[in-house]
Motif scaffolding. Structure first.
Motif, PDB file in Angstrom:
ATOM      1  N   UNK A  16       0.838  -1.184   0.000  1.00  0.00           N
ATOM      2  CA  UNK A  16       0.000   0.000   0.000  1.00  0.00           C
ATOM      3  C   UNK A  16       0.873   1.233   0.000  1.00  0.00           C
ATOM      4  N   UNK A  17       0.668   2.104  -0.976  1.00  0.00           N
ATOM      5  CA  UNK A  17       1.440   3.344  -1.067  1.00  0.00           C
ATOM      6  C   UNK A  17       0.539   4.512  -0.706  1.00  0.00           C
ATOM      7  N   UNK A  18       1.032   5.342   0.201  1.00  0.00           N
ATOM      8  CA  UNK A  18       0.289   6.536   0.592  1.00  0.00           C
ATOM      9  C   UNK A  18       1.206   7.760   0.526  1.00  0.00           C
ATOM     10  N   UNK A  19       0.588   8.902   0.333  1.00  0.00           N
ATOM     11  CA  UNK A  19       1.295  10.176   0.471  1.00  0.00           C
ATOM     12  C   UNK A  19       0.845  10.759   1.811  1.00  0.00           C
ATOM     13  N   UNK A  20       1.816  11.222   2.591  1.00  0.00           N
ATOM     14  CA  UNK A  20       1.509  11.827   3.882  1.00  0.00           C
ATOM     15  C   UNK A  20       2.078  13.236   3.889  1.00  0.00           C
ATOM     16  N   UNK A  21       1.181  14.216   3.899  1.00  0.00           N
ATOM     17  CA  UNK A  21       1.577  15.618   3.927  1.00  0.00           C
ATOM     18  C   UNK A  21       0.609  16.393   4.809  1.00  0.00           C
ATOM     19  N   UNK A  22       1.174  17.247   5.653  1.00  0.00           N
ATOM     20  CA  UNK A  22       0.386  18.108   6.521  1.00  0.00           C
ATOM     21  C   UNK A  22      -0.690  17.323   7.289  1.00  0.00           C
ATOM     22  N   UNK A  23      -0.279  16.209   7.863  1.00  0.00           N
ATOM     23  CA  UNK A  23      -1.151  15.342   8.656  1.00  0.00           C
ATOM     24  C   UNK A  23      -2.331  14.785   7.865  1.00  0.00           C
TER      25      UNK A  23
END
Length: 167
Positions: A16-23
């Motif tokens: 599973x690929x996620x982007x995590x930015x600014x919570x």
């Protein structure tokens, strides 16, 4: 930060690929690398390696988070899964992607807030945090997304930063 979560195995490798930015979490890709039981084991490992290389090419992760192995019964299965996990870790190293490892307890703590949470709780909170309509199948895929969330929550902490510097 793009994080590729991996639930290691040799029949099914959940990812599973996620982007995590600014919570905030954004799901980029998820699924499973599958190998067939009748395929010779070295060939299965090669298929896993090829699948991982493709994931690094498509997802372009900044980090890979992988679950540490914990087995208390079948040592034959444990050895095969450990070999597959070795291929997965090697693939990340070859792709120059930083690697973080988490225990199942750490993943549960990061996602649910309780290290002894039930699997169903982890899966449901993963679904909710990622704004998915349903829990991804197979379970290995949902587990991989939970591992990615764990890294997103841990990597930003002071302890997570120190851990990453040590790699």
């Amino acid at each position: 930060m793009v994080i590729l979560g991996i639930d290691p195995g040799y029949a099914i490798v959940g990812y599973g690929a996620i982007r995590y930015e600014q919570n905030r979490y954004t799901v980029l890709e998820y699924g499973a690398i599958r190998t067939h039981a009748k395929t010779p084991f070295p060939e299965r490992l090669a298929q896993i390696h090829d699948g991982m290389r493709e994931l690094f090419h498509v997802c372009k992760p900044d980090a890979m988070a992988v679950e540490e192995l914990f087995f208390n019964t079948n040592t034959t299965t444990a050895i095969a899964v450990a070999e597959a996990r070795g291929v997965i870790v090697l693939s990340a190293e070859q792709a120059h992607v930083s690697i973080a490892e988490y225990t199942p307890l750490q993943v549960k703590q990061a996602v649910v807030g309780y290290g002894r949470a039930e699997k169903a709780q982890v899966m449901e909170l993963t679904r909710m945090l990622l704004n998915l309509r349903e829990v991804p199948k197979p379970d290995d895929t949902a587990d991989a997304l939970a591992i990615a969330i764990c890294h997103a929550n841990s990597a930003g902490s002071r302890l997570g930063a120190l851990y990453q510097q040590g790699r």
